[in-house]
Design a protein around this motif. Structure first.
Motif, PDB file in Angstrom:
ATOM      1  N   TYR A 116       0.831  -1.208   0.000  1.00 34.58           N
ATOM      2  CA  TYR A 116       0.000   0.000   0.000  1.00 34.58           C
ATOM      3  C   TYR A 116       0.863   1.255   0.000  1.00 34.58           C
ATOM      4  CZ  TYR A 116      -4.675  -1.984   0.401  1.00 34.58           C
ATOM      5  OH  TYR A 116      -5.860  -2.619   0.134  1.00 34.58           O
ATOM      6  N   LYS A 117       2.019   1.204   0.670  1.00 36.26           N
ATOM      7  CA  LYS A 117       2.911   2.364   0.659  1.00 36.26           C
ATOM      8  C   LYS A 117       3.472   2.608  -0.737  1.00 36.26           C
ATOM      9  CE  LYS A 117       4.278   2.292   5.512  1.00 36.26           C
ATOM     10  NZ  LYS A 117       5.393   2.112   6.494  1.00 36.26           N
ATOM     11  N   LEU A 118       3.777   1.526  -1.449  1.00 39.61           N
ATOM     12  CA  LEU A 118       4.293   1.656  -2.809  1.00 39.61           C
ATOM     13  C   LEU A 118       3.204   2.040  -3.797  1.00 39.61           C
ATOM     14  CD1 LEU A 118       6.647  -1.471  -2.932  1.00 39.61           C
ATOM     15  CD2 LEU A 118       7.370   0.927  -3.021  1.00 39.61           C
ATOM     16  N   PHE A 119       1.996   1.479  -3.601  1.00 46.52           N
ATOM     17  CA  PHE A 119       0.874   1.729  -4.520  1.00 46.52           C
ATOM     18  C   PHE A 119      -0.352   2.143  -3.694  1.00 46.52           C
ATOM     19  CE2 PHE A 119       3.500  -1.793  -6.133  1.00 46.52           C
ATOM     20  CZ  PHE A 119       4.003  -1.213  -7.296  1.00 46.52           C
ATOM     21  N   PRO A 120      -0.334   3.362  -3.126  1.00 40.69           N
ATOM     22  CA  PRO A 120      -1.373   3.764  -2.169  1.00 40.69           C
ATOM     23  C   PRO A 120      -2.788   3.740  -2.728  1.00 40.69           C
ATOM     24  CG  PRO A 120      -0.037   5.655  -2.857  1.00 40.69           C
ATOM     25  CD  PRO A 120       0.656   4.428  -3.346  1.00 40.69           C
ATOM     26  N   LYS A 121      -2.928   3.859  -4.035  1.00 45.96           N
ATOM     27  CA  LYS A 121      -4.262   3.839  -4.635  1.00 45.96           C
ATOM     28  C   LYS A 121      -4.466   2.628  -5.542  1.00 45.96           C
ATOM     29  CE  LYS A 121      -4.820   8.851  -4.324  1.00 45.96           C
ATOM     30  NZ  LYS A 121      -5.150  10.107  -5.034  1.00 45.96           N
ATOM     31  N   GLY A 122      -3.611   1.626  -5.371  1.00 46.06           N
ATOM     32  CA  GLY A 122      -3.686   0.455  -6.232  1.00 46.06           C
ATOM     33  C   GLY A 122      -4.507  -0.688  -5.679  1.00 46.06           C
ATOM     34  N   SER A 123      -5.034  -0.540  -4.457  1.00 44.49           N
ATOM     35  CA  SER A 123      -5.877  -1.570  -3.826  1.00 44.49           C
ATOM     36  C   SER A 123      -5.229  -2.955  -3.833  1.00 44.49           C
ATOM     37  CB  SER A 123      -7.242  -1.646  -4.524  1.00 44.49           C
ATOM     38  OG  SER A 123      -7.849  -0.385  -4.609  1.00 44.49           O
ATOM     39  N   PRO A 124      -3.952  -3.073  -3.428  1.00 44.73           N
ATOM     40  CA  PRO A 124      -3.289  -4.381  -3.538  1.00 44.73           C
ATOM     41  C   PRO A 124      -3.944  -5.469  -2.698  1.00 44.73           C
ATOM     42  CG  PRO A 124      -1.941  -2.837  -2.270  1.00 44.73           C
ATOM     43  CD  PRO A 124      -3.032  -2.040  -2.900  1.00 44.73           C
ATOM     44  N   GLY A 125      -4.349  -5.154  -1.463  1.00 43.86           N
ATOM     45  CA  GLY A 125      -4.986  -6.174  -0.630  1.00 43.86           C
ATOM     46  C   GLY A 125      -6.293  -6.653  -1.214  1.00 43.86           C
ATOM     47  N   LYS A 126      -7.083  -5.723  -1.698  1.00 49.28           N
ATOM     48  CA  LYS A 126      -8.374  -6.054  -2.300  1.00 49.28           C
ATOM     49  C   LYS A 126      -8.178  -6.904  -3.555  1.00 49.28           C
ATOM     50  CE  LYS A 126     -12.462  -3.605  -4.126  1.00 49.28           C
ATOM     51  NZ  LYS A 126     -13.018  -2.247  -4.340  1.00 49.28           N
ATOM     52  N   ARG A 127      -7.156  -6.609  -4.323  1.00 48.77           N
ATOM     53  CA  ARG A 127      -6.887  -7.385  -5.539  1.00 48.77           C
ATOM     54  C   ARG A 127      -6.478  -8.818  -5.205  1.00 48.77           C
ATOM     55  NH1 ARG A 127      -6.474  -4.352 -10.277  1.00 48.77           N
ATOM     56  NH2 ARG A 127      -6.570  -2.098  -9.949  1.00 48.77           N
ATOM     57  N   ILE A 128      -5.695  -8.972  -4.132  1.00 54.47           N
ATOM     58  CA  ILE A 128      -5.307 -10.323  -3.724  1.00 54.47           C
ATOM     59  C   ILE A 128      -6.537 -11.129  -3.344  1.00 54.47           C
ATOM     60  CG2 ILE A 128      -4.102 -11.662  -1.958  1.00 54.47           C
ATOM     61  CD1 ILE A 128      -2.018  -9.337  -1.886  1.00 54.47           C
ATOM     62  N   VAL A 129      -7.409 -10.540  -2.517  1.00 51.58           N
ATOM     63  CA  VAL A 129      -8.612 -11.249  -2.059  1.00 51.58           C
ATOM     64  C   VAL A 129      -9.522 -11.589  -3.236  1.00 51.58           C
ATOM     65  CG1 VAL A 129     -10.692 -11.067  -0.635  1.00 51.58           C
ATOM     66  CG2 VAL A 129      -8.507 -10.257   0.263  1.00 51.58           C
ATOM     67  N   ALA A 130      -9.649 -10.668  -4.196  1.00 50.97           N
ATOM     68  CA  ALA A 130     -10.501 -10.914  -5.362  1.00 50.97           C
ATOM     69  C   ALA A 130     -10.058 -12.133  -6.153  1.00 50.97           C
ATOM     70  CB  ALA A 130     -10.523  -9.688  -6.274  1.00 50.97           C
ATOM     71  N   CYS A 131      -8.784 -12.496  -6.059  1.00 58.17           N
ATOM     72  CA  CYS A 131      -8.292 -13.695  -6.751  1.00 58.17           C
ATOM     73  C   CYS A 131      -9.036 -14.948  -6.305  1.00 58.17           C
ATOM     74  CB  CYS A 131      -6.794 -13.878  -6.505  1.00 58.17           C
ATOM     75  SG  CYS A 131      -5.754 -12.650  -7.299  1.00 58.17           S
ATOM     76  N   GLY A 132      -9.623 -14.894  -5.107  1.00 67.61           N
ATOM     77  CA  GLY A 132     -10.381 -16.037  -4.621  1.00 67.61           C
ATOM     78  C   GLY A 132     -11.577 -16.379  -5.487  1.00 67.61           C
ATOM     79  N   LEU A 133     -12.062 -15.422  -6.268  1.00 66.28           N
ATOM     80  CA  LEU A 133     -13.232 -15.670  -7.116  1.00 66.28           C
ATOM     81  C   LEU A 133     -12.868 -16.254  -8.476  1.00 66.28           C
ATOM     82  CD1 LEU A 133     -15.269 -12.433  -6.304  1.00 66.28           C
ATOM     83  CD2 LEU A 133     -15.611 -14.722  -5.366  1.00 66.28           C
ATOM     84  N   ARG A 134     -11.579 -16.432  -8.719  1.00 66.89           N
ATOM     85  CA  ARG A 134     -11.162 -16.995 -10.009  1.00 66.89           C
ATOM     86  C   ARG A 134     -11.751 -18.396 -10.187  1.00 66.89           C
ATOM     87  NH1 ARG A 134      -6.954 -20.227 -11.175  1.00 66.89           N
ATOM     88  NH2 ARG A 134      -5.973 -19.792  -9.148  1.00 66.89           N
ATOM     89  N   GLY A 135     -12.341 -18.603 -11.357  1.00 66.45           N
ATOM     90  CA  GLY A 135     -12.904 -19.910 -11.690  1.00 66.45           C
ATOM     91  C   GLY A 135     -14.387 -20.053 -11.411  1.00 66.45           C
ATOM     92  N   PHE A 136     -14.987 -19.079 -10.723  1.00 62.23           N
ATOM     93  CA  PHE A 136     -16.429 -19.152 -10.483  1.00 62.23           C
ATOM     94  C   PHE A 136     -17.181 -18.782 -11.761  1.00 62.23           C
ATOM     95  CE2 PHE A 136     -15.144 -19.090  -6.119  1.00 62.23           C
ATOM     96  CZ  PHE A 136     -16.209 -19.606  -5.380  1.00 62.23           C
TER      97      PHE A 136
END
Length: 231
Positions: free
Chosen positions: A62-82
Motif C-alpha cells: 500500500y505504501k508503494l501503490f497507495p491507490k492500487g488496492s493491492p490487498g483487495k486485488r489479492i482477495v478478489a483472486c479467490g473468485l477466479r474460476g467461479f
C-alpha cells in the motif's frame, strides 16, 4: 427577450460501504462465497492474504501503490474460476442475507427522500457491481447509474481480477466525469471516507456519513456537513 436558463439535472451520489451499509463489502463478499460454496481455492487465497498482512507485506504494498488496492486485488483472486451465473446467484444471496440487514436506515431514508423530490440516485462505490445491482433493483436505481468496481469474466468465468480500474479515490471522479457534465448538474454526494474527498468536493454539496461514536473532524475542516447515524 429573456433567455430561459436550462434546468439542471439533480443528481445525488452515494458511496456504498459504511455509507449505505454498515461495513466494507468487497472482501466480505469473497469470504461469503467461500463460506457458501466451501471452496478450497477461496480459503487458500484468504489464508495467503492473512499471511501477507501479518508479515507486513500488504502494508508495504500500500505504501508503494497507495491507490492500487493491492490487498483487495489479492482477495478478489479467490473468485477466479467461479462461473458468472454462480457469482450472480451468490451476489443475490449476499445482498439478502448480509447486506440488506446491515443497511443504515438514516441514510436509506435520505436516499428515498431525495428520490421522491426528483433527484437521480447514482451509486459510486468500490463495492462490486455484482451485488450492488440487487440494492439498485430494490431502491429503483437504474443499472446505468451504478458506477462500481466490476469483476472481469472471460468466456463466462470469473478471472479473479477487475474489469477496468477499482472505483476508488480519484477513479470515482473520473467515472463520474465520463457520465455527467458537472456544470450541467446540481449535485450532492454522501460518503463516510476521507479518501472520498475528491467525490465529496466534486459535488456542489458534500455530506459526511458517520457513526455517532466515530467523530470525523476532517468534515468541518473541509466545509462538509454531516449525516450522523446511531451505532
Amino acid at each position: 427577450m429573456r433567455i430561459m436558463q436550462e434546468k439542471k439535472e439533480k443528481i445525488a451520489l452515494f458511496d456504498f460501504c459504511e455509507t449505505l451499509v454498515s461495513f466494507q463489502t468487497a472482501d466480505a463478499f469473497v469470504r461469503f462465497a467461500g463460506e457458501v460454496t466451501g471452496s478450497g481455492h477461496v480459503a487458500r487465497v484468504l489464508r495467503l492474504h492473512h499471511f501477507l498482512e501479518r508479515k507486513g507485506i500488504v502494508g508495504r504494498m500500500y505504501k508503494l501503490f497507495p491507490k492500487g488496492s493491492p490487498g483487495k486485488r489479492i482477495v478478489a483472486c479467490g473468485l477466479r474460476g467461479f462461473p458468472e451465473q454462480e457469482i450472480d446467484s451468490l451476489a443475490g444471496r449476499y445482498y439478502a442475507e448480509r447486506l440488506k440487514p446491515a443497511l443504515i436506515p438514516e441514510v436509506t431514508c435520505r436516499l428515498q427522500d431525495l428520490q421522491q423530490a426528483g433527484w437521480r440516485i447514482v451509486l459510486v462505490s468500490g463495492g462490486y457491481e455484482s451485488y450492488l445491482r440487487y440494492f439498485a433493483r430494490e431502491f429503483g436505481i437504474a443499472p446505468e447509474d451504478i458506477l462500481a468496481t466490476r469483476l472481469r469474466f472471460r468466456r463466462g468465468v470469473c478471472t479473479g481480477t477487475f474489469d477496468g480500474e477499482d472505483c476508488m479515490y480519484d477513479n470515482k471522479v473520473m467515472n463520474l466525469e465520463r457520465r455527467f457534465q458537472r456544470e450541467a448538474c446540481e449535485s450532492v454526494a454522501f460518503s463516510d471516507a476521507e479518501s472520498d474527498l475528491p467525490l465529496l468536493c466534486w459535488a456542489d454539496r458534500g455530506v459526511v456519513v458517520r457513526r455517532r461514536s466515530r467523530p470525523a473532524p476532517w468534515a468541518e475542516s473541509h466545509g462538509l456537513s454531516e449525516l450522523i447515524w446511531e451505532d
